[in-house]
Design an enzyme around this catalytic site. Structure first.
Site, PDB file in Angstrom:
ATOM      1  N   HIS A 109      20.823  29.878  14.714  1.00  0.00           N
ATOM      2  CA  HIS A 109      20.383  31.034  15.489  1.00  0.00           C
ATOM      3  C   HIS A 109      21.152  31.216  16.791  1.00  0.00           C
ATOM      4  O   HIS A 109      20.731  31.961  17.673  1.00  0.00           O
ATOM      5  CB  HIS A 109      18.873  30.979  15.727  1.00  0.00           C
ATOM      6  CG  HIS A 109      18.125  31.628  14.601  1.00  0.00           C
ATOM      7  ND1 HIS A 109      18.494  31.454  13.293  1.00  0.00           N
ATOM      8  CD2 HIS A 109      17.070  32.478  14.585  1.00  0.00           C
ATOM      9  CE1 HIS A 109      17.682  32.158  12.510  1.00  0.00           C
ATOM     10  NE2 HIS A 109      16.809  32.796  13.268  1.00  0.00           N
ATOM     11  N   ASP A 170       9.555  31.432  22.365  1.00  0.00           N
ATOM     12  CA  ASP A 170       8.807  32.598  21.882  1.00  0.00           C
ATOM     13  C   ASP A 170       8.856  32.680  20.360  1.00  0.00           C
ATOM     14  O   ASP A 170       7.948  33.206  19.732  1.00  0.00           O
ATOM     15  CB  ASP A 170       9.409  33.893  22.441  1.00  0.00           C
ATOM     16  CG  ASP A 170       9.122  34.056  23.921  1.00  0.00           C
ATOM     17  OD1 ASP A 170       8.323  33.284  24.458  1.00  0.00           O
ATOM     18  OD2 ASP A 170       9.705  34.968  24.532  1.00  0.00           O
ATOM     19  N   GLU A 281       4.021  35.403  31.027  1.00  0.00           N
ATOM     20  CA  GLU A 281       5.354  36.004  30.982  1.00  0.00           C
ATOM     21  C   GLU A 281       5.238  37.423  31.504  1.00  0.00           C
ATOM     22  O   GLU A 281       4.167  38.024  31.439  1.00  0.00           O
ATOM     23  CB  GLU A 281       5.904  36.065  29.541  1.00  0.00           C
ATOM     24  CG  GLU A 281       6.672  34.841  29.138  1.00  0.00           C
ATOM     25  CD  GLU A 281       7.495  35.022  27.860  1.00  0.00           C
ATOM     26  OE1 GLU A 281       7.910  36.158  27.546  1.00  0.00           O
ATOM     27  OE2 GLU A 281       7.705  34.005  27.186  1.00  0.00           O
TER      28      GLU A 281
END
Ligand code: FAD
Length: 554
Positions: A109, A170, A281
């Site tokens: 990723h 996340d 956040e």
């Protein structure tokens, strides 16, 4: 070829000099073209529990960013730690004349080829997942996992014991080795620190093929080097992750602000308060039509009438996203949340609440992934720039940037039609990560970032993570196209550099050693020394282009 500076050569130990000489000879050998061709068949002779693939390995030359494609010669699918050690030792024994390098690939990723190895060997770390996860309960619970394990699997396994890791990203479909090589951050970091601060112990295969166990107290230098170390010092084959009792449910809340100062003040208040939320956040929303209506699919407005009258179109809004964990039998949870919210100054009609199982909250991005995948858009999702911003600069400059937006000339590099006319999934995330400040000798801190790790953060104690995240629309040549987004990222970087904002890139990507030196600043020398100690031939993690084995820098 740019050789290391004299300061880099300051001899702190004989081992260091010896290692450097090997590194130097390796580079010299390459320059006079004496390198022997690499023979994949030498890998075939190795006795491993898993296997090597030499054909059909194009997937190892791709990653999430879909921009860099460096084809390896072989992919190792290890079944054991000794497969990895045997392979790296073999490459190490080929000596400095060989150009062969090795990259660990987690879930691939990365955005810029960081897990790739041009003509080298890619180790498919997910093959190691077979190593059993072991959860230890008790007063200080932890789980031992393979370096190729996905965080989502760790969550599922630890929940069977009523436990869960403390610090998250996340998105959970990333590997332990991949995030520990960076930092691993999400809205829990204000309390627990990044994932690299929640590891007790690591098993690492160094660039010499040695298998070494390390922790703060045992081989501490290797332990700290590897954490946030961009894969440069060794391959994480096993990690011991700290756990905590897992809540069953969370209250998931979003509130909006139109004023940046109020938003920032509330956010900083929350991360420094003793009794506070469990996840914090913030993000910025620009020109989002029907915003609150979109939220209604997963959140309920507290005041539906007022919420339906709220106009979000054309506005710059600041959203605080918060969660409070709770047990199902906690009858006071609503009062607790109300009391916390009563300290805040958000726009009252924009309070949206939801109540979801803990696992659904943590794995929330996966829901978007499934939707985007069905439209063929997932791979193009994120091409942003992510920075640590020192608080002082953040407050002054980002405030101007966000509130005055187009009017401040100093902010011009940030500005673009892309940001004023955002596509639906464009967003700018900011969240306070750490407050460590002395006020009249009272330390109200939350979390002390361990600066012995390799992760690079701003000098100042208080900083924000600011992420400019954009979706690139495939084959678009407009403001939502990849080229445009990349050039915007570059303008942001150039601006930060010229204005000396003291920002640091998270998930850094540079193409020259000069840029890497600037990134590490005063920590460069220590970083390079560690490289010489643990991977003197620069075999590991070639995709970052920090140290190039036997190949000159461009
Ligand atoms: P890879 O991309 O496969 O590898 C990354 C680097 O780590 C490479 O240099 C590789 O060689 C090295 N590496 C991999 N495994 C090992 C190992 N076992 N030992 C040593 N080195 C190793 N980051 C956050 O902090 N928070 C987030 O919320 C977050 N969300 C993201 C969401 C998406 C959709 C994407 C694409 C990325 C996100 N990231 C986030 C960034 C992510 O943490 C990094 O890109 C991470 O490197 C990806 O992990 P991976 O397993 O895919 O690693």
């Amino acid at each position: 070829m740019r050789y290391p500076p004299i300061s880099f050569l300051r001899p702190s130990s004989i081992r260091f000099i010896a290692s450097f000489v090997i590194l130097f000879l390796g580079c010299l050998t390459a320059n006079i073209s004496l390198c022997l061709p690499i023979i994949p068949s030498s890998l075939e002779t190795l006795s491993v529990d898993g296997h090597f693939s030499f054909h059909g390995i194009e997937h190892a030359a791709r990653d999430f960013g879909n921009r860099y494609q460096f084809l390896p010669q072989a992919v190792l699918h290890p079944k054991s730690v000794s497969d990895i050690a045997t392979t790296i030792k073999h490459v190490w024994q080929m000596g400095p004349g060989s150009e062969l390098t090795v990259a660990a690939r987690g879930h691939g990723h990365s955005l810029q080829g960081q897990a790739q190895a041009h003509q080298g060997v890619v180790i498919n770390m997910e093959s190691l997942q077979g190593t059993e996860m072991q959860v230890y309960t008790g007063n200080f619970p932890y789980v031992d996992v393979s370096g190729g394990e996905l965080w989502i699997n760790i969550l599922h396994e630890s929940l069977k014991y009523g436990l869960a890791p403390k610090s998250w990203t996340d998105y959970l479909h990333l590997t332990v080795g991949g995030t520990l090589s960076n930092a691993g951050i999400s809205g829990q970091a204000f309390r627990h620190g990044p994932q690299i601060s929640n590891v007790h112990w690591l098993e690492v295969v160094t660039g010499k093929g040695e298998v070494i166990n390390c922790s703060k107290n045992q081989n501490g230098d290797l332990f700290h080097s590897v954490l946030g170390g961009l894969g440069q010092f060794g391959i994480i084959t096993r990690a011991r992750i700290s756990l905590e009792p897992a809540p069953k449910m969370v209250k998931w809340i979003r509130v909006l602000y139109s004023d940046f100062s109020t938003f920032a003040r509330d956010q900083e208040y929350l991360i420094s308060a003793e009794n506070t939320f469990d996840y914090i956040e913030g993000f910025v929303i620009i020109n989002r039509t029907g915003l609150l209506n979109n939220w209604r699919s997963s959140f309920n407005p507290q005041d539906p009438v007022q919420a339906s009258q709220f106009e979000s179109d054309g506005k710059i809004l600041f959203c605080l996203e918060l969660t409070k964990n709770f047990k199902v039998d906690n009858t006071n949870i609503n009062q607790e949340v109300e009391s916390l919210l009563s300290q805040l100054s958000y726009i009252p009609s924009t309070l949206f609440l939801s109540e979801v199982p803990y696992i659904d909250f943590l794995d929330r991005v996966h829901v978007s992934e499934v939707k985007l995948r069905s439209k063929g858009l997932w791979r193009f999702h994120t091409h942003g720039s992510i920075f640590w911003f020192p608080k002082a600069r953040y407050t002054i400059l980002l405030k101007k940037f966000l509130e005055k937006f187009l009017k401040t000339p100093a902010m011009a590099p940030f500005l673009s039609t892309q940001l004023t006319n955002q596509s639906k999934s464009d967003k700018l995330i900011s969240f306070s990560l750490k407050i460590l400040r002395e006020v009249d000798s009272l330390i109200y801190s939350i979390f002390r970032w361990d600066n012995r790790t390799s992760a690079v953060i701003p000098e100042e104690d208080i900083f924000y993570l600011v992420a400019f995240l954009s979706s690139a629309v495939p084959s678009s040549t407009g403001t939502d196209g990849l080229e445009y987004i990349l050039s915007r990222n570059k303008r942001i970087l150039d601006f930060c550099k010229t204005a000396r904002l003291g920002v640091k890139q998270y998930l850094p990507h540079y193409t020259t050693q000069e840029e890497w030196r600037t990134h590490f600043g005063p920590r460069w020398e220590a970083f390079a020394q560690r490289k010489s100690a643990y991977d003197p031939l620069a075999i590991l993690a070639p995709g970052h282009r920090i140290f190039r084995k036997a190949t000159p820098f461009l």
